[in-house]
Write a protein that holds these residues in place. Structure first.
Motif, short mmCIF file in Angstrom:
data_model
loop_
_atom_site.label_atom_id
_atom_site.label_comp_id
_atom_site.label_asym_id
_atom_site.label_seq_id
_atom_site.Cartn_x
_atom_site.Cartn_y
_atom_site.Cartn_z
N LEU A 207 0.84 -1.21 0.00
CA LEU A 207 0.00 0.00 0.00
C LEU A 207 0.88 1.27 0.00
CD1 LEU A 207 -3.00 0.76 0.00
CD2 LEU A 207 -2.89 0.92 2.49
N GLU A 208 1.97 1.23 0.77
CA GLU A 208 2.89 2.37 0.79
C GLU A 208 3.50 2.59 -0.61
OE1 GLU A 208 3.35 4.58 3.25
OE2 GLU A 208 1.71 3.42 4.14
N LEU A 209 3.88 1.47 -1.24
CA LEU A 209 4.44 1.58 -2.59
C LEU A 209 3.41 2.14 -3.55
CD1 LEU A 209 6.28 -1.85 -3.06
CD2 LEU A 209 7.33 0.40 -2.96
N ALA A 210 2.16 1.68 -3.38
CA ALA A 210 1.08 2.14 -4.26
C ALA A 210 0.90 3.65 -4.10
CB ALA A 210 -0.20 1.39 -3.93
N LYS A 211 1.11 4.15 -2.89
CA LYS A 211 0.98 5.61 -2.67
C LYS A 211 2.06 6.35 -3.47
CE LYS A 211 -1.05 5.32 1.92
NZ LYS A 211 -0.72 5.24 3.35
N GLU A 212 3.26 5.76 -3.51
CA GLU A 212 4.35 6.35 -4.30
C GLU A 212 3.98 6.39 -5.78
OE1 GLU A 212 7.85 7.15 -3.33
OE2 GLU A 212 6.75 7.39 -1.47
N VAL A 213 3.42 5.29 -6.25
CA VAL A 213 3.05 5.20 -7.66
C VAL A 213 1.94 6.21 -7.96
CG1 VAL A 213 2.16 3.66 -9.47
CG2 VAL A 213 3.73 2.76 -7.74
N LYS A 214 1.00 6.30 -7.03
CA LYS A 214 -0.11 7.25 -7.21
C LYS A 214 0.44 8.68 -7.29
CE LYS A 214 -4.45 8.83 -5.29
NZ LYS A 214 -5.36 8.92 -4.19
N ALA A 215 1.38 9.01 -6.39
CA ALA A 215 1.96 10.36 -6.38
C ALA A 215 2.65 10.64 -7.72
CB ALA A 215 2.96 10.50 -5.24
N ALA A 216 3.32 9.63 -8.26
CA ALA A 216 3.99 9.82 -9.55
C ALA A 216 2.96 10.07 -10.64
CB ALA A 216 4.83 8.60 -9.88
N LYS A 217 1.87 9.33 -10.57
CA LYS A 217 0.83 9.48 -11.59
C LYS A 217 0.20 10.88 -11.52
CE LYS A 217 -3.17 7.47 -13.62
NZ LYS A 217 -3.81 8.78 -13.66
N GLU A 218 0.08 11.37 -10.28
CA GLU A 218 -0.55 12.68 -10.10
C GLU A 218 0.29 13.83 -10.65
OE1 GLU A 218 -1.63 12.44 -6.00
OE2 GLU A 218 -3.58 11.55 -6.51
N THR A 219 1.55 13.54 -11.02
CA THR A 219 2.34 14.59 -11.67
C THR A 219 1.95 14.69 -13.15
OG1 THR A 219 4.14 13.13 -12.34
CG2 THR A 219 4.34 14.12 -10.16
N GLY A 220 1.01 13.84 -13.58
CA GLY A 220 0.53 13.91 -14.96
C GLY A 220 1.12 12.86 -15.89
N LEU A 221 1.92 11.98 -15.32
CA LEU A 221 2.57 10.96 -16.14
C LEU A 221 1.65 9.79 -16.49
CD1 LEU A 221 5.98 10.18 -14.46
CD2 LEU A 221 5.61 11.15 -16.71
N GLU A 222 1.92 9.19 -17.64
CA GLU A 222 1.29 7.90 -17.94
C GLU A 222 2.25 6.83 -17.43
OE1 GLU A 222 -1.24 8.97 -21.97
OE2 GLU A 222 0.68 7.97 -22.18
N ILE A 223 1.71 5.86 -16.70
CA ILE A 223 2.59 4.89 -16.05
C ILE A 223 2.30 3.45 -16.45
CG2 ILE A 223 3.36 3.94 -13.82
CD1 ILE A 223 3.06 6.65 -12.65
N CYS A 224 3.36 2.78 -16.92
CA CYS A 224 3.32 1.33 -17.11
C CYS A 224 4.14 0.76 -15.96
CB CYS A 224 4.00 0.94 -18.42
SG CYS A 224 3.29 1.70 -19.89
N LEU A 225 3.65 -0.32 -15.40
CA LEU A 225 4.32 -0.89 -14.23
C LEU A 225 4.70 -2.34 -14.51
CD1 LEU A 225 4.71 0.31 -11.37
CD2 LEU A 225 2.52 -0.68 -10.73
N VAL A 226 5.92 -2.71 -14.12
CA VAL A 226 6.33 -4.11 -14.20
C VAL A 226 6.87 -4.48 -12.83
CG1 VAL A 226 8.10 -5.69 -15.12
CG2 VAL A 226 6.84 -4.20 -16.68
N ILE A 227 6.39 -5.60 -12.28
CA ILE A 227 6.85 -6.01 -10.95
C ILE A 227 7.49 -7.40 -11.07
CG2 ILE A 227 6.18 -6.34 -8.54
CD1 ILE A 227 3.76 -4.59 -9.11
N GLY A 228 8.63 -7.55 -10.40
CA GLY A 228 9.32 -8.84 -10.42
C GLY A 228 8.62 -9.87 -9.55
N GLY A 229 9.30 -10.98 -9.32
CA GLY A 229 8.68 -12.05 -8.53
C GLY A 229 9.62 -12.65 -7.51
#
Ligand code: UDP
Length: 241
Positions: free
Chosen positions: A32-54
Motif C-alpha cells: 500500500l505504501e508503494l502504491a501511494k508512491e506510484v499514485k503520487a507519480a501518476k498525479e504529476t501527470g505521467l502515464e505509467i506502465c508498471l512491471v513487478i518482479g517475482g
C-alpha cells in the motif's frame, strides 16, 4: 544530468520491495505504501506502465539450483509476478487509482492478455497498466520484460526502483568507499558487468535509446523526487548533457 521530458514511463519494481521487512512474500501494508508512491507519480501527470518482479516469491534460478527443471521453475517465477501484479492492483485500486493487469502468460479469468493497442487505450483513459509475467518465456527476467514493454509502449524512460539509490562502482554494502555514478553509459554497465539489470535488458534499452533511471524505492517520496530531478539516482544513458 537533466532527464528528457517524460510523458510516459515504465516503472520496474523488484519483487523484493513488496516484502517490506519480511524475508519472503507480500506485506500488504508495505504494498500500500508503494502504491501511494506510484499514485503520487501518476498525479504529476505521467502515464505509467508498471512491471513487478517475482523474486520475493520464487526465482527460476534458485529452483534450478535445487534440481528443478529450469524452464519449469521459470514458469513458477512468472506466476509469482502475476501474484505481485494482482497485489499491487488491489492496493492501487484501494487508493482510487484505476488499473489493468496484462499478463504475458494468458490467464483469462484473472487478467487481460498483453495487447499493446488495448494498453494504449488504458493509458489514454488514465489507467495504470501493470504488465505481468515478464516477456512470457523462460530464461528471461522481469528486467527484460520491463525493457521490452518500455520499448513497445514507447516510454520515455525505464525507472528501476530497488533497495539501493543508484549504481555504484563496487558493492556499497561491502565497501564504504564505493562511489555512486551520476550517469553511466550502457556500454560501461555491460563491459564492467555492473549489476543493474541483466545484459539483455540493458542492451534492449541501449538499442532503443531508453534511459534507465536507478533509484531507491524504499525512501518515501522518492519517485516524485526522481521525476522532478531532485532525487538521488543513477541514469544509464549515452547522452551526457
Ligand atoms: N521469469 C521468466 N521469464 C520472464 C520473467 C520472469 O522466466 O520473462 C521468471 C524467472 O524465473 C525469474 C522469476 O520469474 O527468476 C521472477 O522474476 P525476476 O527474477 O525478474 O524478479 P525480480 O528479481 O525483479 O523480483
Amino acid at each position: 544530468m537533466t532527464l528528457p521530458t517524460m510523458n510516459r514511463v515504465l516503472l520496474k519494481l523488484s519483487g523484493e520491495v513488496l516484502m517490506g521487512d519480511q524475508q519472503f512474500g507480500i506485506d500488504p501494508a508495505f504494498v500500500l505504501e508503494l502504491a501511494k508512491e506510484v499514485k503520487a507519480a501518476k498525479e504529476t501527470g505521467l502515464e505509467i506502465c508498471l512491471v513487478i518482479g517475482g523474486g520475493n516469491i520464487f526465482r527460476g534460478m534458485s529452483g534450478a539450483a535445487q534440481g528443478m527443471d529450469r524452464a519449469q521453475a521459470d514458469y513458477m517465477g512468472m506466476l509469482a509476478t502475476v501474484m505481485n501484479a494482482l497485489a499491487m492492483q488491489s492496493a492501487l485500486e484501494q487508493l482510487g487509482v484505476e488499473t489493468r493487469v496484462q499478463s504475458a502468460v494468458q490467464m483469462d479469468q484473472v487478467c487481460e492478455p498483453v495487447i499493446r493497442r488495448r494498453a494504449e487505450r488504458h493509458l489514454e483513459k488514465g489507467r495504470i497498466v501493470i504488465f505481468a509475467a515478464g516477456v512470457g518465456a523462460p530464461y528471461f527476467t522481469t528486467d527484460s520484460g520491463a525493457a521490452l514493454r518500455a520499448a513497445e509502449m514507447k516510454c520515455d524512460a525505464l525507472l528501476k526502483g530497488t533497495s539501493v539509490d543508484g549504481i555504484y562502482d563496487s558493492d556499497p554494502k561491502k565497501n564504504s568507499d564505493a562511489k555512486r555514478y551520476e550517469t553511466v553509459s550502457y556500454g560501461k554497465v555491460l563491459a564492467d558487468d555492473l549489476k543493474v539489470m541483466d545484459a539483455s535488458a540493458v542492451a534492449l534499452c541501449r538499442d532503443n535509446d531508453i534511459p534507465i533511471v536507478v533509484f531507491s524505492i524504499r525512501e518515501k517520496g522518492n519517485v516524485a523526487k526522481v521525476l522532478s530531478g531532485e532525487g538521488t539516482q543513477t541514469v544509464v544513458t549515452d547522452h551526457t548533457a
